[in-house]
Design a protein around this motif. Structure first.
Motif, PDB file in Angstrom:
ATOM      1  N   UNK A   1      40.470  49.417  40.385  1.00  0.00           N
ATOM      2  CA  UNK A   1      39.780  48.818  39.654  1.00  0.00           C
ATOM      3  C   UNK A   1      37.774  48.822  39.993  1.00  0.00           C
ATOM      4  N   UNK A   2      37.636  48.527  39.119  1.00  0.00           N
ATOM      5  CA  UNK A   2      35.902  48.279  39.688  1.00  0.00           C
ATOM      6  C   UNK A   2      35.988  47.265  39.969  1.00  0.00           C
ATOM      7  N   UNK A   3      37.014  45.915  39.404  1.00  0.00           N
ATOM      8  CA  UNK A   3      36.559  44.613  40.178  1.00  0.00           C
ATOM      9  C   UNK A   3      37.771  44.161  40.216  1.00  0.00           C
ATOM     10  N   UNK A   4      38.693  43.506  41.579  1.00  0.00           N
ATOM     11  CA  UNK A   4      39.980  42.840  41.785  1.00  0.00           C
ATOM     12  C   UNK A   4      39.897  42.146  41.009  1.00  0.00           C
ATOM     13  N   UNK A   5      39.027  41.114  39.769  1.00  0.00           N
ATOM     14  CA  UNK A   5      38.962  40.356  39.603  1.00  0.00           C
ATOM     15  C   UNK A   5      39.362  40.353  38.384  1.00  0.00           C
ATOM     16  N   UNK A   6      40.098  41.388  37.491  1.00  0.00           N
ATOM     17  CA  UNK A   6      40.795  41.671  36.956  1.00  0.00           C
ATOM     18  C   UNK A   6      42.752  42.141  36.968  1.00  0.00           C
ATOM     19  N   UNK A   7      42.834  42.050  38.367  1.00  0.00           N
ATOM     20  CA  UNK A   7      43.631  42.154  38.870  1.00  0.00           C
ATOM     21  C   UNK A   7      45.262  41.680  38.202  1.00  0.00           C
ATOM     22  N   UNK A   8      44.954  40.039  38.389  1.00  0.00           N
ATOM     23  CA  UNK A   8      46.206  39.742  36.955  1.00  0.00           C
ATOM     24  C   UNK A   8      46.301  40.349  35.350  1.00  0.00           C
ATOM     25  N   UNK A   9      45.363  40.383  34.738  1.00  0.00           N
ATOM     26  CA  UNK A   9      44.597  41.552  33.105  1.00  0.00           C
ATOM     27  C   UNK A   9      46.206  42.591  33.750  1.00  0.00           C
ATOM     28  N   UNK A  10      45.421  43.309  34.311  1.00  0.00           N
ATOM     29  CA  UNK A  10      45.795  44.459  34.443  1.00  0.00           C
ATOM     30  C   UNK A  10      47.785  44.550  34.852  1.00  0.00           C
ATOM     31  N   UNK A  11      48.191  43.455  35.375  1.00  0.00           N
ATOM     32  CA  UNK A  11      48.876  43.984  35.950  1.00  0.00           C
ATOM     33  C   UNK A  11      49.909  43.077  35.056  1.00  0.00           C
ATOM     34  N   UNK A  12      49.346  42.496  33.625  1.00  0.00           N
ATOM     35  CA  UNK A  12      50.086  42.249  33.117  1.00  0.00           C
ATOM     36  C   UNK A  12      50.609  43.125  31.798  1.00  0.00           C
ATOM     37  N   UNK A  13      49.349  43.449  31.808  1.00  0.00           N
ATOM     38  CA  UNK A  13      49.733  45.042  30.444  1.00  0.00           C
ATOM     39  C   UNK A  13      50.401  45.859  30.774  1.00  0.00           C
ATOM     40  N   UNK A  14      49.894  46.239  32.356  1.00  0.00           N
ATOM     41  CA  UNK A  14      50.985  47.119  33.176  1.00  0.00           C
ATOM     42  C   UNK A  14      52.601  47.193  32.982  1.00  0.00           C
ATOM     43  N   UNK A  15      52.226  45.837  33.534  1.00  0.00           N
ATOM     44  CA  UNK A  15      53.962  45.491  33.785  1.00  0.00           C
ATOM     45  C   UNK A  15      54.339  45.558  31.735  1.00  0.00           C
ATOM     46  N   UNK A  16      54.123  45.979  31.276  1.00  0.00           N
ATOM     47  CA  UNK A  16      54.719  45.747  29.977  1.00  0.00           C
ATOM     48  C   UNK A  16      54.940  46.791  29.301  1.00  0.00           C
TER      49      UNK A  16
END
Length: 126
Positions: free
Chosen positions: A78-93
């Motif tokens: 990730x360029x920024x850990x601030x995007x972790x929750x967004x990425x996690x949700x999409x990844x999980x889908x």
């Protein structure tokens, strides 16, 4: 024995590497960024890039005759850990239990100034 995997449904490699390599029972998918294979351009925004990365990986897995259910290890950059929750949700889908092992790492820069990059290892004999 190894075999290179290539599909036009995912972006071409940005350098001297394969989209994926099949080695015995394992498939190693190279890091993918959010490049749209139809335009060759990176898509805009973290959500669109994350979806494009996973779509690109899915296309490579399909070409190799496998899918996300056989994934054993992901690495997410990730360029920024601030995007972790967004990425996690999409990844999980895109995945289902049991989820693969995973590492998530914040980095200073990615190819083409991407916001996210992922690679995956798949056990094809599961």
């Amino acid at each position: 024995m190894t075999k290179a995997i290539h599909t036009d449904k995912a972006p071409a490699a940005l350098g001297p590497y394969s989209q994926a390599i099949q080695a015995g029972d394992f498939l190693y998918v190279s890091g993918q960024v959010g490049i749209d294979p139809n335009t060759g351009e990176i898509v805009e925004g973290i959500e669109a890039q994350t979806k494009q990365v996973l779509t690109n990986i899915q296309a490579i897995l399909t070409e190799a005759g496998t899918d996300f259910s056989k994934a054993v290890k992901f690495t997410i950059y990730l360029k920024s850990m601030e995007d972790f929750a967004t990425i996690n949700e999409i990844y999980g889908s895109y995945l289902s239990e049991p989820y693969p092992a995973r590492a998530t790492i914040e980095v200073s820069q990615l190819p083409k100034h991407a916001l996210v990059e992922m690679d995956v290892t798949v056990y094809t004999n599961a």
